[in-house]
Design an enzyme around this catalytic site. Structure first.
Site, PDB file in Angstrom:
ATOM      1  N   GLY A  42      13.469 -24.606   7.559  1.00  0.00           N
ATOM      2  CA  GLY A  42      13.845 -25.263   8.798  1.00  0.00           C
ATOM      3  C   GLY A  42      13.109 -24.742  10.017  1.00  0.00           C
ATOM      4  O   GLY A  42      12.077 -24.074   9.920  1.00  0.00           O
ATOM      5  N   GLU A 201      14.915 -22.406  36.907  1.00  0.00           N
ATOM      6  CA  GLU A 201      16.231 -22.577  36.301  1.00  0.00           C
ATOM      7  C   GLU A 201      17.140 -23.376  37.226  1.00  0.00           C
ATOM      8  O   GLU A 201      17.265 -23.080  38.411  1.00  0.00           O
ATOM      9  CB  GLU A 201      16.852 -21.212  35.994  1.00  0.00           C
ATOM     10  CG  GLU A 201      18.315 -21.233  35.585  1.00  0.00           C
ATOM     11  CD  GLU A 201      18.608 -22.128  34.387  1.00  0.00           C
ATOM     12  OE1 GLU A 201      19.542 -22.938  34.475  1.00  0.00           O
ATOM     13  OE2 GLU A 201      17.885 -22.022  33.377  1.00  0.00           O
ATOM     14  N   HIS A 446      23.476  11.536  16.402  1.00  0.00           N
ATOM     15  CA  HIS A 446      22.794  11.942  17.629  1.00  0.00           C
ATOM     16  C   HIS A 446      21.387  12.422  17.283  1.00  0.00           C
ATOM     17  O   HIS A 446      21.199  13.124  16.298  1.00  0.00           O
ATOM     18  CB  HIS A 446      23.571  13.084  18.290  1.00  0.00           C
ATOM     19  CG  HIS A 446      22.893  13.644  19.496  1.00  0.00           C
ATOM     20  ND1 HIS A 446      22.927  13.007  20.725  1.00  0.00           N
ATOM     21  CD2 HIS A 446      22.146  14.778  19.672  1.00  0.00           C
ATOM     22  CE1 HIS A 446      22.245  13.730  21.605  1.00  0.00           C
ATOM     23  NE2 HIS A 446      21.765  14.812  20.982  1.00  0.00           N
TER      24      HIS A 446
END
Length: 467
Positions: A42, A201, A446
């Site tokens: 697709g 926009e 971490h």
């Protein structure tokens, strides 16, 4: 009446369709999948998600070398853009992945019916010269680019998202019409490679649907990178002459209110104002089906349409047009057809913008959450995150929104270099009803970017450590 040719016939081989077909076959159902493209996958695999990410990644590396970021790390280079090779690696990624889907079809005995599908009845579909009958039919035809009235896309000067991936040279001046995900991603690609990018926009801010603070911060970051924004602005015309375009724009307020019209010159215009469901040519009426005002096929919670035996998923049904949503729906609909229980929690569908830094969110925005009741909000800046600091990636933050009474997490939003990866943790936590305390007291490795999610959750609790 003759026997069924298939237990399940899927129309469309995008992320929803091919996943539905494979899962149905895995469950022992005789399955076929209709696809008119020369390759499976697709829009996403052929001209959407995959090729755009290939260009985004390559352009990020080029930009890091060209803008001096690598030199600051002690890596001195001489940079030269080879656009043909960059396009080549994009095409290679597409070829490998679409070929992979074809391999999976063969492995799972899914028959590929090549051609355009059109209903001829409630359980019959014509594909080319062949008419087949299926006990269950799944509509998974996806979406296509929404056109801008009065603007002709020639894929040379005025392009859509497909054409923007195929530009043979870097434009000098590029105008992106639409400040949504696709426009910002593809605009970022060509900005990094040297184009001057202006984004027009209609709304007063970019990224509609995203959290308000995220939208504002993203705007600042992109402006710092050199993107020019014209917000609350509408395009009233695009005139092409030779290899140049002239755009006429004006304020998006009511007619007669606001400033005067102006023109913008560009040698490439990207029209990116959204997508619309693909239902044309399916002859839905012959199956007794119609569409809603948005052109979508309506479904129930189990993905059934109004016609027994016909189902629909992905971009063609209501909800966000996202590949991962379609994939999950593909699995769910196949399982429902097989008599199992297939469920998708549509309240926990993450969204990602693959710009630099990445932008991601899941659940409710702070604005939407406040409309439902009182909330607690915790934020943590990426500038205070040790991994982001050492990687010279200070931009962005993580924001956790929780219900004020129950502490249940309602939404998580973040801007970070790896926000698209980070958001998975938040989605999983929300899927299982986690509270901000649950996240705050989960040990995180971490140094990692994901520690920022923990710290934002601790901020909701009122006890952040590193700010």
């Amino acid at each position: 009446m003759a026997d069924y040719d298939f237990d399940v016939l899927v129309i469309g081989s995008g992320p929803g369709g091919y996943v539905a077909a494979i899962r149905a076959a895995q469950l022992g159902l005789k399955t076929g999948c209709v696809e008119s493209r020369e390759t499976l996958g697709g829009t996403c695999l052929n001209v959407g998600c995959i090729p755009s990410k290939a260009m985004l990644h390559a352009s990020e590396l080029y930009d890091a070398a060209a803008n001096g970021a690598l030199a600051k790390l002690g890596i001195k280079t001489t940079v030269e853009l080879d656009l043909d090779t960059m396009h080549g690696q994009r095409k290679d990624a597409v070829k490998q992945l679409t070929g992979g889907i074809e391999f999976l079809f063969k492995k799972n005995k899914v028959e590929w019916l090549k051609g355009q599908a059109a209903f001829t009845g409630t359980d019959t579909v014509k594909v080319g010269d062949r008419e087949v009958r299926a006990k269950n039919i799944v509509i998974a035809t996806g979406s296509s680019v929404t056109p801008l009235p009065g603007v002709t896309i020639d894929q040379k000067v005025v392009v859509d998202s497909t054409g923007a991936l195929e530009l043979p040279r870097v434009p000098e001046d590029m105008v992106v019409i639409g400040g949504g995900v696709i426009g910002l991603e593809l605009g970022s690609v060509w900005r990094r490679l040297g184009a001057k990018v202006t984004c027009v926009e209609f709304l007063d801010q970019i990224l509609p649907g995203f959290d308000g603070e995220v939208r504002k911060e993203a705007n600042k970051i992109f402006k710092k990178q050199g993107v020019v924004f014209k917000l609350s602005t509408k395009v009233t015309g695009v005139a092409v002459k030779g290899d140049k375009a002239t755009l006429t724009v004006e304020p998006a307020g009511a007619k007669g209110q606001g400033g005067a019209a102006e023109t913008i010159e560009a040698d490439c215009v990207l029209v990116s104002i959204g997508r619309r469901p693909n239902t044309d040519g399916l002859a839905l009426d012959k199956a007794g089906l119609g569409t809603n005002q948005r052109g979508q096929v309506e479904i129930d919670h189990d993905f059934r349409t109004a016609v027994p035996g016909i189902w629909a998923i992905g971009d063609v049904v209501p909800g966000p047009m996202l590949a991962h949503k379609a994939e999950d729906e593909g699995i769910a609909v196949a399982e429902n057809i097989a008599g199992l229980t297939g469920i998708v929690n549509h309240d926990v569908i993450p969204s990602v913008v693959y710009t630099w830094p990445e932008i991601a969110g899941v659940g409710l925005t702070e604005e939407a959450a406040k409309e439902r009741g009182e909330v607690k909000v915790g934020k943590f800046p990426m500038a205070a995150n040790s991994r982001a600091k050492t990687n010279h990636e200070p931009d962005g933050f993580v924001k956790v929104i929780a219900d004020a009474k129950t502490d249940r997490v309602l939404g998580v939003w973040c801007i970070a270099s790896v926000a698209g990866t980070m958001i998975a943790q938040a989605a999983q936590a929300m899927e299982f009803g986690a509270t901000s305390e649950d996240i705050a007291y989960t040990c995180h490795a971490h140094p990692t970017h994901s520690e920022a999610i923990k710290e934002a959750a601790m901020a909701v609790q009122g006890n952040p450590i590193h700010i």
